[in-house]
Motif scaffolding. Structure first.
Motif, PDB file in Angstrom:
ATOM      1  N   ASP A  71      35.457  15.907   1.438  1.00  0.00           N
ATOM      2  CA  ASP A  71      36.140  16.781   0.219  1.00  0.00           C
ATOM      3  C   ASP A  71      35.819  16.418  -0.945  1.00  0.00           C
ATOM      4  O   ASP A  71      35.414  17.446  -1.681  1.00  0.00           O
ATOM      5  N   LEU A  72      35.485  14.943  -1.471  1.00  0.00           N
ATOM      6  CA  LEU A  72      35.005  14.719  -2.715  1.00  0.00           C
ATOM      7  C   LEU A  72      33.421  15.307  -2.802  1.00  0.00           C
ATOM      8  O   LEU A  72      33.419  15.902  -3.913  1.00  0.00           O
ATOM      9  N   ASN A  74      31.883  17.701  -1.349  1.00  0.00           N
ATOM     10  CA  ASN A  74      32.027  19.201  -1.362  1.00  0.00           C
ATOM     11  C   ASN A  74      32.240  19.672  -2.577  1.00  0.00           C
ATOM     12  O   ASN A  74      31.785  20.603  -3.153  1.00  0.00           O
ATOM     13  N   LYS A  75      33.470  19.021  -3.450  1.00  0.00           N
ATOM     14  CA  LYS A  75      33.957  19.675  -4.796  1.00  0.00           C
ATOM     15  C   LYS A  75      32.806  19.278  -5.630  1.00  0.00           C
ATOM     16  O   LYS A  75      32.491  20.125  -6.419  1.00  0.00           O
ATOM     17  N   LEU A  76      32.171  18.234  -5.467  1.00  0.00           N
ATOM     18  CA  LEU A  76      31.123  17.896  -6.667  1.00  0.00           C
ATOM     19  C   LEU A  76      29.961  18.976  -6.527  1.00  0.00           C
ATOM     20  O   LEU A  76      29.376  19.429  -7.505  1.00  0.00           O
ATOM     21  N   LYS A  78      29.731  21.914  -5.239  1.00  0.00           N
ATOM     22  CA  LYS A  78      30.328  23.122  -5.592  1.00  0.00           C
ATOM     23  C   LYS A  78      30.279  23.522  -7.049  1.00  0.00           C
ATOM     24  O   LYS A  78      29.695  24.400  -7.572  1.00  0.00           O
ATOM     25  N   GLU A  79      30.814  22.601  -7.590  1.00  0.00           N
ATOM     26  CA  GLU A  79      30.864  22.290  -9.258  1.00  0.00           C
ATOM     27  C   GLU A  79      29.367  22.561  -9.706  1.00  0.00           C
ATOM     28  O   GLU A  79      29.055  23.489 -10.626  1.00  0.00           O
ATOM     29  N   GLN A 101      30.426  19.270   5.790  1.00  0.00           N
ATOM     30  CA  GLN A 101      29.635  19.572   4.457  1.00  0.00           C
ATOM     31  C   GLN A 101      28.856  20.943   4.715  1.00  0.00           C
ATOM     32  O   GLN A 101      28.871  21.678   3.855  1.00  0.00           O
ATOM     33  N   SER A 104      31.165  24.032   4.430  1.00  0.00           N
ATOM     34  CA  SER A 104      31.529  24.126   2.877  1.00  0.00           C
ATOM     35  C   SER A 104      30.190  24.677   2.007  1.00  0.00           C
ATOM     36  O   SER A 104      30.392  25.566   1.339  1.00  0.00           O
TER      37      SER A 104
END
Ligand code: AP5
Length: 224
Positions: A71-72, A74-76, A78-79, A101, A104
């Motif tokens: 989750d950490l 994937n967020k990084l 995506k941004e 991943q 995602s």
């Protein structure tokens, strides 16, 4: 130096075990096609050195050679993909590393209405990786990668690009390398089959003569 490839924008994923040469290939592709490299390892190391909340969590995994939670990361990613310089393409180095991943990433691509152009798998045997990583040095500032024998810096101990002092990564100790390889075989290698079902995965050896590597990568990318 090539700037773009016939107007086609490139979105590339680089797979391969730790130390196989993904980062080295990524830098060459970046230079040839002027598209940014997104290296999750470098992004996480920067967060660690700035002691951010993410960095403090990531460090506990990275020091042991474990994957940082999906989750950490994937967020990084995506941004980062949403930033303007990645609009014209990107090279993902070290991401995805698990099926979650990869799923995602597919979702992000769906949202922006794009597909990957190439999935490149860098191959190197574990025994060669263990020997090789003990001789790797990297620049903590600009991410340039060196090897004491195969690609030494012009001035001993100094980055050719930004002149910072180059370092040996903490996770390049033999015991941690071995664990990173175990994690690779368990969690990341299965991604090759996963990608084979969606894209054509192109293999390249990670021990091709480093001077010939740009030509080999260009052929691989432009032949399809
Ligand atoms: P990361 O920084 O991504 O490390 P890695 O995948 O283990 O890969 P490396 O950077 O070690 O190797 P590389 O394949 O890029 O090889 P290189 O080009 O440097 O990840 C570190 C940690 O961060 C992970 O363990 C994890 O904790 C965390 N992390 C990162 N991404 C994550 C994610 N998506 N999810 C969860 N956690 C994540 O080459 C190696 C050496 O070989 C160099 O010295 C180079 O000069 C030399 N070399 C390269 N090519 C050649 C050649 N053709 N001939 C001779 N020498 C060569």
């Amino acid at each position: 130096m090539l700037k773009g490839f016939g107007g086609v924008l490139l979105r590339i994923v680089l797979l391969g075990p730790p130390g196989s040469g993904k980062g080295t290939c990524a830098k060459i592709i970046e230079e040839m096609y002027s598209i940014p490299v997104i290296t999750t390892g470098d992004m996480l190391r920067q967060s660690v050195s700035k002691e951010t909340a993410l960095g403090n969590v990531a460090k506990t995994y990275m020091d042991k050679g474990e994957l940082v939670p999906d989750d950490l990361v994937n967020k990084l990613v995506k941004e980062r993909i949403m930033e303007s310089d990645a609009k014209n393409g990107f090279i993902l180095d070290g991401y995805p590393r698990s099926v979650r991943q990869a799923e995602s990433l597919e979702q992000i691509l769906l949202e922006i209405g794009k597909k990957l152009d190439h999935v490149i798998n860098v191959i190197l045997e574990d025994e060669k990786i263990i020997i090789r990583l003990s001789q790797r040095r990297s620049c903590p500032k600009c991410g340039a990668i060196y090897h004491l024998e195969n690609k030494p810096p012009k001035i001993v101990g100094q980055c050719d690009v930004c002149h910072s002092n180059i370092i040996q990564r903490d996770d390049d100790k033999e015991s941690v390398i071995k664990h990173r390889l175990e994690v690779y075989w368990e969690k990341t290698q299965p991604l090759i089959d996963w990608y084979e079902k969606k894209y054509s995965v192109k293999n390249i050896r990670g021990d091709i003569d480093i001077n010939y590597l740009p030509i080999a990568l260009k052929k691989l990318i432009e032949k399809s």
